[in-house]
Design an enzyme around this catalytic site. Structure first.
Site, PDB file in Angstrom:
ATOM      1  N   LYS A   1     -25.061 -16.977 -10.849  1.00 15.49           N
ATOM      2  CA  LYS A   1     -26.542 -14.911 -10.764  1.00 15.49           C
ATOM      3  C   LYS A   1     -26.319 -14.465  -9.497  1.00 15.49           C
ATOM      4  CE  LYS A   1     -30.539 -14.356 -12.029  1.00 15.49           C
ATOM      5  NZ  LYS A   1     -31.406 -13.497 -10.923  1.00 15.49           N
TER       6      LYS A   1
ATOM      7  N   SER B   1     -34.077  -9.747 -20.002  1.00 15.83           N
ATOM      8  CA  SER B   1     -34.026  -9.986 -18.666  1.00 15.83           C
ATOM      9  C   SER B   1     -33.700 -11.218 -18.706  1.00 15.83           C
ATOM     10  CB  SER B   1     -35.379  -9.737 -17.529  1.00 15.83           C
ATOM     11  OG  SER B   1     -36.232 -10.403 -16.387  1.00 15.83           O
TER      12      SER B   1
ATOM     13  N   CYS C   1     -26.599   4.550  26.983  1.00 18.20           N
ATOM     14  CA  CYS C   1     -26.453   4.446  28.360  1.00 18.20           C
ATOM     15  C   CYS C   1     -24.848   5.323  28.791  1.00 18.20           C
ATOM     16  CB  CYS C   1     -25.508   3.269  29.086  1.00 18.20           C
ATOM     17  SG  CYS C   1     -25.110   2.681  31.018  1.00 18.20           S
TER      18      CYS C   1
ATOM     19  N   ASP D   1       0.683  -1.161  -0.288  1.00 21.23           N
ATOM     20  CA  ASP D   1      -0.125   0.219   0.033  1.00 21.23           C
ATOM     21  C   ASP D   1       1.210   1.742  -0.097  1.00 21.23           C
ATOM     22  OD1 ASP D   1      -2.636  -1.727  -0.050  1.00 21.23           O
ATOM     23  OD2 ASP D   1      -2.836  -0.986   2.257  1.00 21.23           O
TER      24      ASP D   1
ATOM     25  N   PHE E   1       2.405   2.242  -3.146  1.00 25.10           N
ATOM     26  CA  PHE E   1       1.101   2.447  -3.894  1.00 25.10           C
ATOM     27  C   PHE E   1       1.002   3.775  -3.869  1.00 25.10           C
ATOM     28  CE2 PHE E   1      -2.974   3.236  -5.072  1.00 25.10           C
ATOM     29  CZ  PHE E   1      -3.362   2.498  -6.597  1.00 25.10           C
ATOM     30  N   ASP E   2       1.093   4.264  -2.691  1.00 25.07           N
ATOM     31  CA  ASP E   2       0.793   5.088  -2.334  1.00 25.07           C
ATOM     32  C   ASP E   2       1.828   6.331  -2.920  1.00 25.07           C
ATOM     33  OD1 ASP E   2      -1.556   5.146  -0.625  1.00 25.07           O
ATOM     34  OD2 ASP E   2      -0.415   5.210   1.492  1.00 25.07           O
TER      35      ASP E   2
ATOM     36  N   CYS F   1     -19.647   1.543  33.304  1.00 18.82           N
ATOM     37  CA  CYS F   1     -20.498   0.804  32.994  1.00 18.82           C
ATOM     38  C   CYS F   1     -19.852  -0.262  32.387  1.00 18.82           C
ATOM     39  CB  CYS F   1     -21.658   0.969  31.740  1.00 18.82           C
ATOM     40  SG  CYS F   1     -22.605  -0.448  31.345  1.00 18.82           S
TER      41      CYS F   1
ATOM     42  N   LYS G   1     -33.262 -20.832 -10.008  1.00 20.71           N
ATOM     43  CA  LYS G   1     -33.200 -19.835  -8.607  1.00 20.71           C
ATOM     44  C   LYS G   1     -32.724 -20.792  -7.645  1.00 20.71           C
ATOM     45  CE  LYS G   1     -34.746 -16.365  -8.264  1.00 20.71           C
ATOM     46  NZ  LYS G   1     -34.851 -14.346  -8.310  1.00 20.71           N
TER      47      LYS G   1
HETATM   48  S1  IVH Z   1     -27.229 -12.182 -17.937  1.00 16.93           S
HETATM   49  C1  IVH Z   1     -29.051 -11.889 -21.538  1.00 16.93           C
HETATM   50  N1  IVH Z   1     -25.795 -13.199 -15.790  1.00 16.93           N
HETATM   51  O1  IVH Z   1     -29.864 -11.442 -13.632  1.00 16.93           O
HETATM   52  C2  IVH Z   1     -28.772 -12.403 -20.263  1.00 16.93           C
HETATM   53  N2  IVH Z   1     -27.269 -12.100 -15.248  1.00 16.93           N
HETATM   54  O2  IVH Z   1     -33.048 -11.444 -14.409  1.00 16.93           O
HETATM   55  C3  IVH Z   1     -28.895 -11.794 -19.128  1.00 16.93           C
HETATM   56  N3  IVH Z   1     -27.425 -11.323 -12.838  1.00 16.93           N
HETATM   57  O3  IVH Z   1     -30.574  -8.716 -15.164  1.00 16.93           O
HETATM   58  C4  IVH Z   1     -28.365 -11.114 -18.417  1.00 16.93           C
HETATM   59  N4  IVH Z   1     -25.774 -12.354 -12.973  1.00 16.93           N
HETATM   60  O4  IVH Z   1     -29.030  -8.613 -13.458  1.00 16.93           O
HETATM   61  C5  IVH Z   1     -26.382 -12.500 -16.684  1.00 16.93           C
HETATM   62  N5  IVH Z   1     -24.174 -13.810 -14.278  1.00 16.93           N
HETATM   63  C6  IVH Z   1     -25.495 -13.507 -15.224  1.00 16.93           C
HETATM   64  C7  IVH Z   1     -26.042 -13.125 -14.172  1.00 16.93           C
HETATM   65  C8  IVH Z   1     -27.184 -12.051 -14.712  1.00 16.93           C
HETATM   66  C9  IVH Z   1     -27.019 -11.921 -12.336  1.00 16.93           C
HETATM   67  C10 IVH Z   1     -28.419 -10.675 -13.219  1.00 16.93           C
HETATM   68  C11 IVH Z   1     -29.055  -9.416 -14.449  1.00 16.93           C
HETATM   69  C12 IVH Z   1     -30.290  -9.509 -15.056  1.00 16.93           C
HETATM   70  C13 IVH Z   1     -31.216 -10.359 -13.968  1.00 16.93           C
HETATM   71  C14 IVH Z   1     -32.313 -11.489 -14.727  1.00 16.93           C
END
Ligand code: IVH
Length: 683
Positions: free
Chosen positions: A116, A83, A428, A34, A37-38, A433, A318
């Protein structure tokens, strides 16, 4: 006119700093300390201050955050950010695979699996390798321009790496906050009496939408890339034939990609990996809420296309939610080291995401009142990040008839002195204490303080309750016989206990001692800033309010808190006792620069098995003005080799670096000259 040489030096420093940022924040493998770096950073900042013509919004010095904005400007994405469709179980996954197989005419499909991430989706844009814009996903078509705040995300490259960079690239990914950073942020918020965040996702989203980039800069966010929008290369067409190549390409350009990504050869492998990832979930450094499986071949991706909301070539698998219901059996009030009364929920034990939960924080008086939580209620709880679970709400339908609203106490549950409101907190009023004494001692020995490994929290509590320890200074006069009075304390444990205290006394750098004092609002960051400025505790406590607030990272509230601490005679007495006991670490710019510090400016690298941990060895070097590093380079002055030293010794030899053993290192610490260790080199 700026002389060419100065402009060149600035360009050189910017590139170097960007490189070291990448090693530190993306690769997690720093090459320099660090302090080193500084030195680079300060040189660049000085050049820029003298030559405003060299201004560059992407300079590493700008990552601390620019001027506050009045609002965010909408940004229309060139290509929509889609999405994802969700699968809640593996049947839905296999059904998806069937549709893919039908679409591409073969069931032989490889998938790329990403975790995800549970953060905020964002797009960052680079023109000719330079960062030009960052925008949130918004509704997928229009997001908000957060270019300035994204500059403060330290693992985001400001300049793309490698010789071959696209003319234009839009990188998509997730902005996240690690569980550790989230817990630390909430602790800071709570201490300041500010709003705490429900989970890392909210903290990340709230930070990116901060109008003041300096606030954003103070909260550590990370960007993890997972895809692209437009990509244009000079004089050539599409690159990256697969998702795997794309991800490796992004990594090569300097982006962090999620850990634990995997190429799966079949739908079955995806299912297996999903189970594995679910088992790993609790051990990951950040929150994930599932896995995203993507058809690996980008030609196939294109052939499959999109529905109105999601790609047909990707699916989110999920995990089950980290939430459950249980009974609130009682609300207990804990008293912390600054005397704050913190309510804790005692819950009917229940399993949540693989662990049994029986306690949850309730933060403060207002948190309970806002949710009208009552003893006897059935409450919804969740685990967010690697922190104690939270109580989200009470189920009113299941509320027993006799459940009374909770009355927050107006006396301390430990010493029965009056407790008064101070912002969101109730504190307190008794400076002596016993709860404060115990918590202060525990804080002093903990990782947040002197980090005395081997000094157990339970024992410290016991010794404090029995009056053996009253202040942290008493630790240093503690004798083995004091400990052996306890039946459960063995000879060996007692010895280790005392040794750990003595060791901490030798190696503790000034910042640890400052942080360990438990001054309100003064955590590690502030303590480091103070230790870099002041020679010792005396100098710190002799400072004026102005001298303190002049320092980067020390605000008015912190400065006043330091002065308040000093006003207390018992604190001043404690500092004298530290000195008498030999705990008197030195800091200040002198520690790094002056010749009084025996290791001033010398660079040390450690290898092999040593009698102390690496952290301790590094602290010993730092305490004497030296610079510990983690990898070998020509800059290293000494390689300290322990037993079973590996290839570094030969490398050091080649580079002409002095190799010494631990005994010689200790001699150096005391200011003696090291004798070259021939024997190690003769192997
Ligand atoms: S791919 C066209 N990869 O999930 C592909 N999304 O439910 C679209 N997300 O809005 C996204 N991790 O914010 C992708 N490894 C990942 C992800 C990911 C999180 C989120 C992303 C998206 C949401 C959709």
């Amino acid at each position: 006119m700026v002389p060419d040489s100065v402009a060149e030096r600035a360009a050189f420093l910017r590139e170097k700093i960007e490189y070291h940022n990448h090693r530190y924040y993306v690769l997690d493998d720093p090459e320099i300390s660090d302090q080193e770096f500084d030195v680079l950073f300060r040189e660049l900042a000085a050049i820029e201050a003298e030559h405003p013509e060299l201004d560059d919004p992407n300079s590493p010095t700008k990552r601390v955050g620019g001027e506050p904005a009045e609002g965010f400007i909408p940004y229309e994405h060139a290509l929509r950010l889609y999405s994802l469709d969700n699968a809640m179980d593996l049947d839905a996954w296999y059904a998806f695979h069937e549709r893919v197989a039908k679409g591409v005419g073969t069931s032989d499909v490889a998938y790329w699996a990403d975790p995800k991430m549970d953060g905020l989706a964002l797009e960052v844009i680079y023109e000719n390798g330079r960062y030009v814009r960052g925008a949130t996903r918004g509704d997928g078509l229009v997001g908000e321009d957060v270019t300035g705040n994204m500059r403060t995300v330290m693992n985001l490259p400001m300049t793309l790496h490698g010789g071959d960079v696209p003319e234009l690239i839009e990188v998509r990914g997730e902005v996240i906050m690690s569980n550790k950073d989230f817990a630390a942020l909430n602790a800071r918020q709570e201490e300041k009496g500010d709003k705490v965040f429900a989970n890392p996702r909210n903290a990340a989203a709230g930070t990116i939408r901060q109008l003041d980039p300096k606030v954003a800069a103070s909260r550590p966010l990370r960007f993890m890339a997972y895809g692209v929008g437009r990509v244009q290369w000079a004089g050539r067409g599409a690159d990256w034939a697969t998702q795997q190549e794309l991800m490796e390409g992004l990594r090569g350009l300097g982006f962090a990609i999620p850990p634990d990504v995997k190429l799966c050869a079949s739908a079955r492998e995806v299912a297996d990996y999903f189970q594995k990832l679910m088992a790993m979930r609790a051990t990951l450094p950040f929150e994930i809420d599932g896995m995203v499986a993507k058809v690996n071949d980008r030609g196939m991706q294109e052939a499959l296309g999109y529905t109105s909301r999601a790609p047909r070539w990707a699916l989110a698998l999920k995990f089950p939610a980290h939430q459950t219901r249980t009974r609130l059996n009682a609300i207990r009030i804990q008293v912390g080291r600054t005397g704050v009364l913190t309510p804790v929920a005692e819950l009917e034990p229940v399993e949540l995401a693989g662990v049994v939960v029986s306690n949850a924080t309730l933060h403060n008086k207002g948190y309970i009142a806002e949710r009208d939580l009552r003893v006897g209620d059935t409450v919804l709880i969740q685990r967010a990040g690697d922190v104690i679970p939270q109580v989200l709400s009470a189920d009113l339908e299941q509320r027993p008839d006799n459940a009374e609203p909770f009355t927050f106490p107006d006396t301390c549950p430990v010493c029965e002195s009056p407790a008064v409101e101070d912002g969101e907190r109730v504190v307190c009023t008794n400076p002596a204490c016993p709860a404060k004494t115990v918590q202060r001692l525990i804080h002093f020995v903990s990782k947040a303080g002197l980090d005395m490994e081997g000094v157990g929290k339970q024992w410290v509590r016991k010794l404090a309750e029995d009056g053996v320890l009253n202040t942290p200074a008493d630790l240093f006069t503690l004798k083995k016989t004091d400990l052996l009075k306890y039946e459960r304390m063995g000879d060996k444990s007692a010895e280790n206990f005392i040794k750990a205290i003595q060791k901490a006394k030798e190696v503790a750098p000034l910042w640890r001692l400052i942080a360990g004092l438990g001054i309100r609002h003064i955590g590690e960051q502030a303590a480091r800033a103070l230790a870099a400025r002041f020679k010792d505790l005396d100098a710190l406590f002799a400072s004026t309010l102005d001298e303190l607030t002049e320092l980067d990272g020390i605000g008015g509230i912190m400065a006043e808190s330091i002065l308040d601490f000093r006003v207390d005679a018992s604190n001043r007495a404690m500092i004298e006792q530290f000195k008498e006991a030999g705990l008197h670490p030195e800091g200040g710019p002198a520690a790094a620069a002056s010749d009084d510090a025996p290791l001033a400016g010398k660079v040390f690298l450690f290898t092999g098995t040593l009698p102390v941990t690496r952290d301790e060895a590094h602290a010993m070097v730092e305490a004497r003005g030296g610079v510990p590093v983690k990898s070998i380079s020509k800059k290293v002055d000494y390689l300290v080799a322990g037993e079973k030293a590996g290839s570094k010794v030969a490398k050091a030899e080649k580079l002409g670096i002095e190799v010494i053993d631990f005994a010689a290192f200790k001699a150096l610490l005391e200011g003696k000259t090291a004798a070259r260790q021939k024997s190690l080199l003769d192997f």
